[in-house]
Design an enzyme around this catalytic site. Structure first.
Site, mmCIF file in Angstrom:
data_model
loop_
_atom_site.group_PDB
_atom_site.id
_atom_site.type_symbol
_atom_site.label_atom_id
_atom_site.label_comp_id
_atom_site.label_asym_id
_atom_site.label_seq_id
_atom_site.Cartn_x
_atom_site.Cartn_y
_atom_site.Cartn_z
ATOM 1 N N ASN A 149 0.841 -1.193 0.000
ATOM 2 C CA ASN A 149 0.000 0.000 0.000
ATOM 3 C C ASN A 149 0.875 1.241 0.000
ATOM 4 O O ASN A 149 1.700 1.434 0.896
ATOM 5 C CB ASN A 149 -0.890 0.019 1.247
ATOM 6 N N GLU A 150 0.723 2.067 -1.028
ATOM 7 C CA GLU A 150 1.380 3.368 -1.148
ATOM 8 C C GLU A 150 2.884 3.330 -0.852
ATOM 9 O O GLU A 150 3.389 4.064 0.009
ATOM 10 C CB GLU A 150 0.663 4.405 -0.273
ATOM 11 N N PRO A 151 3.618 2.478 -1.575
ATOM 12 C CA PRO A 151 5.061 2.395 -1.310
ATOM 13 C C PRO A 151 5.830 3.641 -1.728
ATOM 14 O O PRO A 151 7.020 3.762 -1.400
ATOM 15 C CB PRO A 151 5.486 1.177 -2.145
#
Length: 494
Positions: A149-151
């Site tokens: 998630n949202e790296p």
């Protein structure tokens, strides 16, 4: 006529998965499914410690790992019983496998790479094999699997290290495909802001022939947060900016090996904060209405973040209305944004027409549905027009149609407004909760509309921030020939 796209209902977001063990969560999801009916549910924390899947231990001096699915089975069972399937997000890192101690959120999701990528792959493989054994291969093949998630944000992935994420994605995708080649895997689930991340990711998976079945990203329109105790205020970009973000992956990937892949917007909302009061308002429903009406032209799914205020990333909420992301508050009080989705769920399936303030659909029975919304001023809600007129001529069979109109605006169908007038009680009494539920129901009016030359002329006057659904159904008059409504209280012969 063509079918109206249903990308809006393909997926919805949720707080971390373990919250599904709670009664309020399950009651809320049951209501959501009865009145809206989403197809997939995505949330964080599949591998976080609260789910208890990754359980290392030492035996005979040797490190081993037990994979335990006690909570996962209860969560997925609850989902499937309510007619919704997981959209699996692989994250966050279990503490027993983490390479560091950096965490995000009040509940402490670990955002560091695995200490052992082999053990991470084993965790993915064991989890998927268990799910297949329990629910069947055909079922699990319908659950998209998203890596992390949202790296691209350092809060969610240590140092926002793209190379480290690419390695994690490669290991994860191969682990998924080692279980079954038909399972769907994708990413990179990036946050808006650094849009080159997707291009870099696409180049990596193409160059190294890494499996990928879909691409994903998130979309928000709020500016920096100005914090107040237990809340924030933020500016907003126009809602059209969300549609621009929805369209961006296909635009960026056109002409690349990933160009034809499905695009999933696995989170979207106005504000990215779970404590922004805008989420509770009628303004918010009117603001997002054109996004829901047009988003299906641009992507394969766009998941509202989230279905319920059962959400604890910034801690346990301190009030019933606290600016949470949810379509529902705790205790299942419907927000205006809930009604926008419920109105969409009642639309007829065939697309007729669309304008900047309305959407018209129909079915082969002659039923016509109209979703209309008032324009908003995204810079100052108080400056939104006090009224807005929509004039439509719609096809209709027979001599007349019955029109049922359901509306929410700043006053009607607005529990947040009622809660403010109550004095913003932090912990409403049972009676106050009942009153708020009643205040949350849309206002409804009805009338008979004549049909002339196969068309019904409809004038819609919208109040400030109103979202309204009009349902038109053919009238078949079965009034007995002897009946006279003018004699309801008269026994005299005429």
């Amino acid at each position: 006529m063509s079918r109206f796209p249903t990308a809006w209902r393909e997926c919805v977001g949720t707080g971390r998965m373990e919250l599904a063990l709670r009664r309020d969560y399950q009651d809320s999801l049951a209501l959501i499914q009865r009145e809206i009916g989403f197809r997939h549910l995505r949330g964080h924390g599949l591998f976080s410690d609260g789910m208890g899947i990754h359980r290392p231990y030492v035996l005979g001096g040797e490190r081993r790992v037990r994979h335990a699915f006690t909570y996962l089975d209860q969560v997925v069972d609850a989902y499937l019983e309510l007619g919704i399937r997981p959209f699996l997000e692989l994250g966050f890192m279990p503490s027993g496998l983490a390479s560091g101690d950096q965490t995000v959120f009040w509940w402490g999701g670990n955002v560091t790479p695995p200490a052992s990528h082999t053990e991470w792959a084993d965790l993915i493989g064991a989890t998927l094999r268990h799910l297949i054994a329990r629910y069947g291969i055909d079922e699990v093949r319908g659950w998209p699997i998203e890596v992390w998630n949202e790296p691209n944000l350092p809060q969610f992935w240590q140092d926002a290290d793209a190379d480290a994420y690419h390695h994690l994605y490669e290991v994860s995708a191969n682990a998924v495909k080692d279980v079954d080649a038909a399972l769907q895997v994708g990413g990179p689930a990036i946050s808006p802001g650094d849009d080159k991340w997707l291009e870099t990711f696409a180049a990596f998976v193409s160059r190294h022939d890494v499996p990928i079945d879909f691409v994903s990203r998130h979309a928000y329109t709020s500016g920096p947060a100005r914090h107040v105790p237990f809340g924030v205020h933020q500016s907003l970009a126009p809602a059209s900016a969300l549609l621009e973000q929805f369209a961006l992956p296909r635009k960026q990937l056109a002409g690349t090996p990933l160009g034809g892949l499905p695009v999933h917007i696995t989170e979207f909302n106005s504000s990215y904060r779970p404590d922004n009061p805008v989420h509770d308002t009628a303004f918010h429903a009117a603001y997002l209405a054109p996004v829901l009406a047009g988003g299906g032209d641009l992507c394969d799914s766009f998941a509202y973040w989230t279905f319920s205020d059962m959400f604890e990333e910034e801690g346990v909420p301190t009030a019933l209305f606290h600016g949470g992301f949810g379509l529902l508050t705790h205790r299942q009080i419907k927000k205006p944004i809930f009604h926008l989705y419920a109105f969409l769920a009642r639309l007829a399936p065939e697309f007729v027409s669309r304008g900047p303030d309305h959407l018209v659909t129909a079915d082969d029975s002659g039923r016509v549905t109209i979703l209309a919304w008032a324009p908003v001023d995204h810079t100052d809600a108080a400056n939104s027009p006090a009224t807005h007129h929509v004039l439509l001529s719609v096809p209709a069979p027979g001599p007349a149609v019955f029109l049922l109109r359901s509306s929410v605006d700043d006053e009607r169908g607005n529990a947040w407004s009622a809660w403010r007038e109550m004095g913003r009680p932090l912990a409403p009494s049972p009676r106050q909760v009942d009153m708020l539920r009643e205040a949350a129901e849309p206002a409804r009016v009805h009338r008979n509309v004549p049909v002339v030359d196969g068309r019904a002329e409809i004038e819609i006057v919208l109040a400030r921030h109103e979202v309204t659904l009009l349902e038109l159904t053919p009238v078949v008059d079965e009034t007995p020939p002897w009946w006279d409504d003018s004699r309801l209280v008269s026994g005299d012969e005429q």
